[in-house]
Structures are given as C-alpha cells and as structure tokens.
Design a protein around this motif. Structure first.
Motif, PDB file in Angstrom:
ATOM      1  N   GLU A 107       0.700  -1.361   0.097  1.00 53.12           N
ATOM      2  CA  GLU A 107       0.143  -0.015  -0.008  1.00 53.12           C
ATOM      3  C   GLU A 107       0.812   1.114   0.011  1.00 53.12           C
ATOM      4  OE1 GLU A 107      -1.404   1.194   4.454  1.00 53.12           O
ATOM      5  OE2 GLU A 107      -2.171  -1.017   4.024  1.00 53.12           O
ATOM      6  N   SER A 108      -0.037   2.281  -0.421  1.00 55.05           N
ATOM      7  CA  SER A 108       0.802   3.667  -0.486  1.00 55.05           C
ATOM      8  C   SER A 108      -0.160   4.615  -0.320  1.00 55.05           C
ATOM      9  CB  SER A 108       1.689   3.906  -1.896  1.00 55.05           C
ATOM     10  OG  SER A 108       2.037   5.147  -1.788  1.00 55.05           O
ATOM     11  N   ASN A 109       0.314   5.920   0.421  1.00 54.82           N
ATOM     12  CA  ASN A 109      -0.775   6.903   0.262  1.00 54.82           C
ATOM     13  C   ASN A 109      -1.128   7.760  -0.771  1.00 54.82           C
ATOM     14  OD1 ASN A 109      -1.064   6.725   3.142  1.00 54.82           O
ATOM     15  ND2 ASN A 109       0.811   8.040   3.609  1.00 54.82           N
ATOM     16  N   SER A 110      -0.140   7.442  -1.905  1.00 55.85           N
ATOM     17  CA  SER A 110      -0.539   8.072  -3.253  1.00 55.85           C
ATOM     18  C   SER A 110      -1.230   7.283  -4.184  1.00 55.85           C
ATOM     19  CB  SER A 110       1.105   8.348  -3.856  1.00 55.85           C
ATOM     20  OG  SER A 110       1.716   7.107  -4.093  1.00 55.85           O
ATOM     21  N   TRP A 111      -1.068   5.883  -4.044  1.00 55.55           N
ATOM     22  CA  TRP A 111      -1.950   5.053  -5.123  1.00 55.55           C
ATOM     23  C   TRP A 111      -2.889   3.996  -4.451  1.00 55.55           C
ATOM     24  CZ3 TRP A 111      -1.283  -0.019  -4.309  1.00 55.55           C
ATOM     25  CH2 TRP A 111       0.242  -0.543  -3.944  1.00 55.55           C
ATOM     26  N   ASN A 165      -7.434   7.969  -0.035  1.00 55.24           N
ATOM     27  CA  ASN A 165      -8.199   8.972   0.366  1.00 55.24           C
ATOM     28  C   ASN A 165      -8.071  10.159  -0.594  1.00 55.24           C
ATOM     29  OD1 ASN A 165      -9.670  10.946   1.806  1.00 55.24           O
ATOM     30  ND2 ASN A 165      -9.488   9.859   3.502  1.00 55.24           N
ATOM     31  N   MET A 166      -9.009  10.563  -1.448  1.00 50.68           N
ATOM     32  CA  MET A 166      -8.989  11.720  -2.010  1.00 50.68           C
ATOM     33  C   MET A 166      -9.952  12.692  -1.633  1.00 50.68           C
ATOM     34  SD  MET A 166      -8.745   9.886  -5.887  1.00 50.68           S
ATOM     35  CE  MET A 166     -10.043   8.688  -5.494  1.00 50.68           C
ATOM     36  N   SER A 167      -9.542  13.758  -0.597  1.00 52.09           N
ATOM     37  CA  SER A 167     -10.466  14.637   0.002  1.00 52.09           C
ATOM     38  C   SER A 167     -11.623  14.234   0.311  1.00 52.09           C
ATOM     39  CB  SER A 167     -10.802  15.810  -1.234  1.00 52.09           C
ATOM     40  OG  SER A 167      -9.907  16.300  -1.652  1.00 52.09           O
ATOM     41  N   GLY A 168     -11.468  12.936   1.211  1.00 52.50           N
ATOM     42  CA  GLY A 168     -12.575  12.173   1.870  1.00 52.50           C
ATOM     43  C   GLY A 168     -13.379  11.026   0.925  1.00 52.50           C
ATOM     44  N   THR A 210     -16.946  -7.853  -5.267  1.00 50.43           N
ATOM     45  CA  THR A 210     -17.468  -6.812  -4.544  1.00 50.43           C
ATOM     46  C   THR A 210     -16.962  -5.462  -4.942  1.00 50.43           C
ATOM     47  OG1 THR A 210     -17.189  -6.130  -2.061  1.00 50.43           O
ATOM     48  CG2 THR A 210     -15.494  -7.244  -2.892  1.00 50.43           C
ATOM     49  N   LEU A 211     -17.803  -4.509  -4.633  1.00 48.58           N
ATOM     50  CA  LEU A 211     -17.529  -3.064  -5.109  1.00 48.58           C
ATOM     51  C   LEU A 211     -17.931  -1.973  -3.866  1.00 48.58           C
ATOM     52  CD1 LEU A 211     -18.759  -3.068  -8.694  1.00 48.58           C
ATOM     53  CD2 LEU A 211     -16.547  -3.300  -8.063  1.00 48.58           C
ATOM     54  N   GLY A 212     -17.218  -0.961  -3.770  1.00 50.80           N
ATOM     55  CA  GLY A 212     -17.812  -0.022  -2.866  1.00 50.80           C
ATOM     56  C   GLY A 212     -17.239   1.290  -3.087  1.00 50.80           C
ATOM     57  N   ALA A 213     -17.995   2.211  -2.590  1.00 55.85           N
ATOM     58  CA  ALA A 213     -17.572   3.823  -2.652  1.00 55.85           C
ATOM     59  C   ALA A 213     -18.011   4.484  -1.323  1.00 55.85           C
ATOM     60  CB  ALA A 213     -18.044   4.420  -3.757  1.00 55.85           C
ATOM     61  N   LYS A 214     -17.055   5.347  -0.765  1.00 58.82           N
ATOM     62  CA  LYS A 214     -17.364   5.898   0.489  1.00 58.82           C
ATOM     63  C   LYS A 214     -16.935   7.427   0.362  1.00 58.82           C
ATOM     64  CE  LYS A 214     -13.632   4.439   3.304  1.00 58.82           C
ATOM     65  NZ  LYS A 214     -13.154   3.822   4.346  1.00 58.82           N
ATOM     66  N   TYR A 215     -17.704   8.270   1.239  1.00 61.09           N
ATOM     67  CA  TYR A 215     -17.304   9.817   1.370  1.00 61.09           C
ATOM     68  C   TYR A 215     -17.524   9.915   2.773  1.00 61.09           C
ATOM     69  CZ  TYR A 215     -17.187  14.817   0.904  1.00 61.09           C
ATOM     70  OH  TYR A 215     -16.861  16.168   0.993  1.00 61.09           O
ATOM     71  N   ALA A 216     -16.459  10.880   3.437  1.00 61.60           N
ATOM     72  CA  ALA A 216     -16.511  11.344   4.729  1.00 61.60           C
ATOM     73  C   ALA A 216     -16.041  12.578   4.678  1.00 61.60           C
ATOM     74  CB  ALA A 216     -15.550  10.368   5.706  1.00 61.60           C
ATOM     75  N   ASN A 217     -16.687  13.336   5.434  1.00 59.96           N
ATOM     76  CA  ASN A 217     -16.488  14.850   5.539  1.00 59.96           C
ATOM     77  C   ASN A 217     -17.005  15.373   6.821  1.00 59.96           C
ATOM     78  OD1 ASN A 217     -15.748  17.535   5.241  1.00 59.96           O
ATOM     79  ND2 ASN A 217     -16.977  17.948   3.245  1.00 59.96           N
TER      80      ASN A 217
END
Length: 386
Positions: A107-111, A165-168, A210-217
């Motif tokens: 893993e990486s914070n960039s990808w 994580n792309m802006s949440g 399995t697919l998923g998407a989430k947004y946290a703000n």
C-alpha cells in the motif's frame, strides 16, 4: 576507544532506524457475559434458554498486524486474525486457524492498496461497520439481520484494490476466486460448498465480485456497495445462478446524537450473514443464520435501517436501531414470507479506553421472513481490547 564507541553508537542508531520502519503488532478482543434468548412460533413451538454468552458485542479474536517500509512511500502489510470461543477454547469460522482475516498486501498513500487472501467485502467495510450503531456486533441486534451481505461477509481467495483517500472519497473493487462459503440452491432443494481450497477452474468455485465507494467529510458519512455472487457449477447442476445485492447508507453526527439510515436490495437469493457468534452450550441457536448463501432465482428482499447513537456522557452511549427486511411478491406467494422487523437497544459504559461494560435487548418478529417466528434476546457482559 573513542572510534569504537562512535561505531557502536552508529550501529545502534542504524538498528533503531531499521526497527522503526518495520513492526508487528499483537492485538485482540475478549468478550463474555450472560444472555437470555427466547425463540417461538404462534403454534406453541419454541425454546427459551439462559446461560453464558461469548463474543456478544464483538467476536473474540487475536491477531497479528505487520508493516514494513519499502521506500518511496510504499509499505508491505499483512493481517492474520483468528476467531475463538472463550467458553471452550475452540476455533470459530469453520475451525480455520485465521478464519476472520488472513491477507498480505502492498500500500501507499499516493495510490492506495492491493491485498490478497481472506478478507471482508466492501459492503461490510463501507456500510455495515461504519453506519450500523451496533457496528455489526451484538448478534441479532446488528443491521446484518436485514442486510446480510453487510454482516461481516468474509470471502477467501480475494484480490482487492482500494484507492487512496481523495478529499474524503475512497472506492474499492475486489474479486474472490473461491469464497469458501457454503451454498444452497432452492430450485433443486440441494446443497453444496466451494470448500476452503481453491480449484483453478472457475466453475468449480463460488465466486464473488465486491464493489464499494464512501465519502467522509466531518460529521457526514455516506457509502454505497454492490456484490455479485456466482454459484459453483456442481451446486446448480451446470445452470447459471447468482445473487446480487446493493446498498446505500449514511450517517450524520450532530454531537448530541448520531443518526444513521440505509436501504438495500438483494435479488435471486440471500446472504444470511455471520450469525451471533459463539453462544455457549446452554444457549439457543441463533435464528438469523450462519454465513451460508441461498441461490433462489426470482426471489428477493428489500432492507431498511434507521439507527441512532446517543452519547450520555464521555464514557457511555445508548445505541438504538430499527431494521426491516421485506420479501418480494414471489417469496410471499411461494413461502408465505412476511416482513421481518426488529427493535434494538443497547447501553455501553467505558471503564477505560480498552475495557467496557454493555447491556442489550432486542426483539425480532417474523425472523427470516418466517410467519410468526419471534426471537427475543437480552444480555450483559464485558469486553476487553488489547
């Protein structure tokens, strides 16, 4: 003499730097208490039992997590997690050594990350655990009673990718080449299993996308998931059968109360979820299910949840939820299926950051959409995390 001391100091410094870049953590949960359970039908059939209950708020487990810095912002990671029954010391999840999770990855914070092994699906990670006030714990009280695919659905032989994580915002995709979950095909009233092994001919395995998407703000959270489960050829005698399930859910934290809500649909079968965990020899079996799959063409359900988490003070909370599972017309006509409804309440008190006391009560009508089937459970216990 001074050079020797300097060399020793430098070596010690390098050793410290190396060890700081690589670590392995031992962790776990032990959870136990008392529970009363009553299961009944309107014709008088049923049972009520009182005794020890294990893994009530959270399943008992121990595990190892590891990370090593590979340079360039990349890390090698792994998790090995075993579930067990503290009542008799036996392994859970089909007696697997690391039945809860067993994966390795990079893993990486960039990808983002790539992982392979036995893992949770995205419905559990993105919908079940973050949205459910009961965190997919407390047995029949959690949202998995209505949203089976989000009830700690563990799938073996899985390759998963999650974005950074792309802006949440985050999203993920995974595919299991052989889930290892048992299955039933209602068209033939027969059963089968993909087993815990892996056969390289795809049709010999129960597979899952399995697919998923989430947004946290801040206080706002929203998530969506989709799962498609394909049966093995031996189970369906070569005919095509699959289960599809999608969910939308979210929560908003008003500080004085955190509100959660969700909706989902499952078609052409059912995912029964992971059940209530180890119950002890004196307790009635959990009526909600044990992790099996039912492939049933043209059969489907809709799922609903409304819940709340109410902080009483900094160390205690009240948990509330209402869930409903509604069968489609085919289920009503063929099986006389009825709406399953549940009302749930729990209270937790933190002695420390690691140890808490809990009490709960839940009642469910038309369990598993079976007409007049009722289940009531009451319990209390203590959970320690290490």
């Amino acid at each position: 003499m001074k050079k020797t001391l300097l060399a020793a100091a430098l070596l010690a410094g390098f050793a410290g730097a190396a060890s700081a870049q690589s670590s392995v953590t031992l962790y776990g949960i032990v959870d136990g208490g008392l529970r009363y359970t009553s299961v009944s039908l309107s014709n008088g059939d049923g049972a009520s039992n009182f005794g020890l209950g294990y893994g009530q708020q959270s399943g008992n487990r121990f595990g190892l997590k590891g990370v090593e810095d590979l340079g360039g912002g990349n890390k090698a990671t792994f998790m090995l997690e075993s579930g067990f029954d503290i009542g008799n010391g036996t392994a859970l999840q089909g007696s697997r050594l690391f039945g809860r999770q067993a994966w390795m990855g990079v893993e990486s914070n960039s990808w983002g990350y790539v992982r392979l092994g036995r893992q949770l699906n995205f419905a559990t990670e993105y919908v079940g655990i973050p949205v459910d006030p009961f965190g997919t714990g407390f047995g029949q009280l959690n949202m998995g009673a209505a949203f089976g695919v989000a009830n700690t659905d563990r799938i073996s032989n899985t390759l998963k990718y999650q974005t950074p994580n792309m802006s949440g915002f985050q999203a993920g995709v995974g595919y299991s080449f052989a889930t290892g979950n048992t299955g039933l095909y209602t068209a033939d009233a027969g059963g089968g299993t993909s087993g815990t092994g892996y056969n390289f001919a795809s049709s010999n395995n129960t597979r899952q996308l399995t697919l998923g998407a989430k947004y946290a703000n801040g206080p706002f959270y929203a998530a969506a998931s989709y799962d498609k489960i394909y049966s093995e050829a031996g189970l369906t005698q070569g005919r095509s059968a699959s289960i599809s399930s999608w969910n939308l859910a979210g929560s908003y934290d008003f500080k004085v109360v955190k509100i959660a809500a969700g909706y989902g649909q499952t078609r052409d079968g059912a995912v029964l979820g992971q059940g209530g965990g180890g119950a002890g020899a004196t307790l009635a079996g959990n009526p909600v299910g044990t992790g099996d799959l039912i492939f049933a063409p043209a059969v489907g359900t809709n799922s609903y949840i409304v819940g709340a988490t109410i902080p009483v003070n900094p160390v205690s909370r009240v948990l509330l939820s209402w869930t409903m599972l509604t069968p489609n017309t085919n289920m009503k006509d063929i099986y006389n299926a009825q709406n399953q409804t549940a009302y749930n309440l729990a209270y937790t008190y933190d002695f420390t950051k690691r140890t808490n006391l809990y009490a709960f009560v839940g009642t469910m009508q038309n369990v598993g959409t079976v007409d007049t089937a009722k289940s009531t459970t009451v319990g209390l216990g203590m959970r320690h995390q290490f």
